[in-house]
Design a protein around this motif. Sequence first.
Motif, PDB file in Angstrom:
ATOM      1  N   GLU A 156       6.979  -8.099   2.370  1.00  0.00           N
ATOM      2  CA  GLU A 156       7.441  -6.748   2.697  1.00  0.00           C
ATOM      3  C   GLU A 156       6.309  -5.735   2.526  1.00  0.00           C
ATOM      4  OE1 GLU A 156      10.791  -3.480   1.167  1.00  0.00           O
ATOM      5  OE2 GLU A 156      10.862  -5.549   0.438  1.00  0.00           O
ATOM      6  N   VAL A 157       5.548  -5.886   1.451  1.00  0.00           N
ATOM      7  CA  VAL A 157       4.410  -4.997   1.222  1.00  0.00           C
ATOM      8  C   VAL A 157       3.403  -5.132   2.361  1.00  0.00           C
ATOM      9  CG1 VAL A 157       2.404  -4.570  -0.242  1.00  0.00           C
ATOM     10  CG2 VAL A 157       4.629  -4.966  -1.288  1.00  0.00           C
ATOM     11  N   HIS A 158       3.102  -6.357   2.716  1.00  0.00           N
ATOM     12  CA  HIS A 158       2.116  -6.621   3.756  1.00  0.00           C
ATOM     13  C   HIS A 158       2.501  -5.935   5.058  1.00  0.00           C
ATOM     14  CE1 HIS A 158      -0.648  -8.899   6.353  1.00  0.00           C
ATOM     15  NE2 HIS A 158      -1.299  -9.231   5.251  1.00  0.00           N
ATOM     16  N   GLN A 159       3.763  -6.026   5.409  1.00  0.00           N
ATOM     17  CA  GLN A 159       4.223  -5.453   6.673  1.00  0.00           C
ATOM     18  C   GLN A 159       4.312  -3.931   6.617  1.00  0.00           C
ATOM     19  OE1 GLN A 159       7.871  -7.708   7.202  1.00  0.00           O
ATOM     20  NE2 GLN A 159       6.810  -9.311   8.351  1.00  0.00           N
ATOM     21  N   SER A 160       4.485  -3.364   5.418  1.00  0.00           N
ATOM     22  CA  SER A 160       4.610  -1.911   5.291  1.00  0.00           C
ATOM     23  C   SER A 160       3.303  -1.192   5.587  1.00  0.00           C
ATOM     24  CB  SER A 160       5.098  -1.542   3.882  1.00  0.00           C
ATOM     25  OG  SER A 160       4.082  -1.764   2.912  1.00  0.00           O
ATOM     26  N   ASP A 161       2.195  -1.924   5.589  1.00  0.00           N
ATOM     27  CA  ASP A 161       0.904  -1.287   5.866  1.00  0.00           C
ATOM     28  C   ASP A 161       0.844  -0.734   7.288  1.00  0.00           C
ATOM     29  OD1 ASP A 161      -1.875  -0.729   4.922  1.00  0.00           O
ATOM     30  OD2 ASP A 161      -2.386  -2.009   6.614  1.00  0.00           O
ATOM     31  N   GLN A 162       1.653  -1.270   8.178  1.00  0.00           N
ATOM     32  CA  GLN A 162       1.670  -0.762   9.555  1.00  0.00           C
ATOM     33  C   GLN A 162       2.081   0.713   9.588  1.00  0.00           C
ATOM     34  OE1 GLN A 162       4.194  -3.361  11.849  1.00  0.00           O
ATOM     35  NE2 GLN A 162       2.973  -5.183  11.374  1.00  0.00           N
ATOM     36  N   GLY A 163       3.050   1.085   8.763  1.00  0.00           N
ATOM     37  CA  GLY A 163       3.479   2.481   8.694  1.00  0.00           C
ATOM     38  C   GLY A 163       2.385   3.386   8.159  1.00  0.00           C
ATOM     39  N   ILE A 164       1.636   2.884   7.180  1.00  0.00           N
ATOM     40  CA  ILE A 164       0.523   3.668   6.635  1.00  0.00           C
ATOM     41  C   ILE A 164      -0.563   3.858   7.688  1.00  0.00           C
ATOM     42  CG2 ILE A 164      -1.391   3.569   4.972  1.00  0.00           C
ATOM     43  CD1 ILE A 164       0.643   2.352   2.994  1.00  0.00           C
ATOM     44  N   ASP A 165      -0.853   2.804   8.438  1.00  0.00           N
ATOM     45  CA  ASP A 165      -1.866   2.910   9.493  1.00  0.00           C
ATOM     46  C   ASP A 165      -1.460   3.939  10.547  1.00  0.00           C
ATOM     47  OD1 ASP A 165      -3.465   1.036   8.289  1.00  0.00           O
ATOM     48  OD2 ASP A 165      -2.798  -0.640   9.550  1.00  0.00           O
ATOM     49  N   ILE A 202      -7.024   1.553   0.643  1.00  0.00           N
ATOM     50  CA  ILE A 202      -6.205   1.083  -0.483  1.00  0.00           C
ATOM     51  C   ILE A 202      -5.008   0.300   0.046  1.00  0.00           C
ATOM     52  CG2 ILE A 202      -4.683   1.827  -2.371  1.00  0.00           C
ATOM     53  CD1 ILE A 202      -6.652   4.111  -2.885  1.00  0.00           C
ATOM     54  N   GLY A 203      -4.432   0.776   1.151  1.00  0.00           N
ATOM     55  CA  GLY A 203      -3.349   0.014   1.781  1.00  0.00           C
ATOM     56  C   GLY A 203      -3.808  -1.377   2.174  1.00  0.00           C
ATOM     57  N   ASP A 204      -5.021  -1.488   2.706  1.00  0.00           N
ATOM     58  CA  ASP A 204      -5.572  -2.791   3.066  1.00  0.00           C
ATOM     59  C   ASP A 204      -5.758  -3.663   1.827  1.00  0.00           C
ATOM     60  OD1 ASP A 204      -5.648  -1.961   5.706  1.00  0.00           O
ATOM     61  OD2 ASP A 204      -7.802  -1.478   5.668  1.00  0.00           O
ATOM     62  N   ARG A 205      -6.205  -3.064   0.738  1.00  0.00           N
ATOM     63  CA  ARG A 205      -6.377  -3.826  -0.510  1.00  0.00           C
ATOM     64  C   ARG A 205      -5.026  -4.337  -1.025  1.00  0.00           C
ATOM     65  NH1 ARG A 205     -11.644  -5.198  -0.584  1.00  0.00           N
ATOM     66  NH2 ARG A 205     -12.969  -3.377  -0.231  1.00  0.00           N
TER      67      ARG A 205
END
Length: 239
Positions: A156-165, A202-205
């Motif tokens: 879930e965390v991994h997929q949430s990075d799309q929203g941050i991008d 940081i989202g990528d990390r």
Amino acid sequence: MDNSKMGKHISSQFDVELKGVRNSVLSMGGEVEKQLADAIRAIKESDHELADKVLSNDRKINAFELDIDNACTQLIAKRQPTASDLRQVIATFKTIADLERIGDETKRIAGVAKETFSSEQQHLLASLENLGQLVLNMLRMVLNAFARMDAEEALEVHQSDQGIDRQYEAMLRQLMTYMMEDPRSIPKIMDVVFSARSLERIGDRCQNIAEYVIYNVHGKDVRHTSVETMQDTVRKPRA
């Protein structure tokens, strides 16, 4: 002591030592999370003193990395772990490296809080704070996933990075427009751009740490794989 009892004793010692390392990682993660939260609050409140505190406290994160790195090295040297035990140590090595880099990015973010912005530019800082809150929540989630070795939450965390991008890209467009309208603002706006970039990194990390959790739980390296492959891996029984 017969061989079976000696084996159990060694295994028990390893478990205790590994638990200590995991607790240290979580302490390091807690410090990194606090640093990021303080940096975001410093921006919101234009708090130069809090920004200075974030900058000076970075040495704590560096010390955590060195101590945990040494503990992991000692574990490998003394216990020679294999299979899932070795995966845990490897995941820990990688996680603390990313946490240390998150600390470095946080220093750059705190630097913006030390700058003075005009009243007309305050809305840009508000956008930066909004992005920061999203990233802070992502960091909290991935630390929780690491603490519980929860592959589902890691996914879930991994997929949430799309929203941050997406929010990062929208913010960049806003900043570019502002600079074209007022070229005199370019130096200040670039500070905001660099801080937004640090938040995106940081989202990528956090994504990286999520991948280490999945690797630890399922024994499969999911870096550079498709979303579908990662989902299939998480849905399989534990390795």
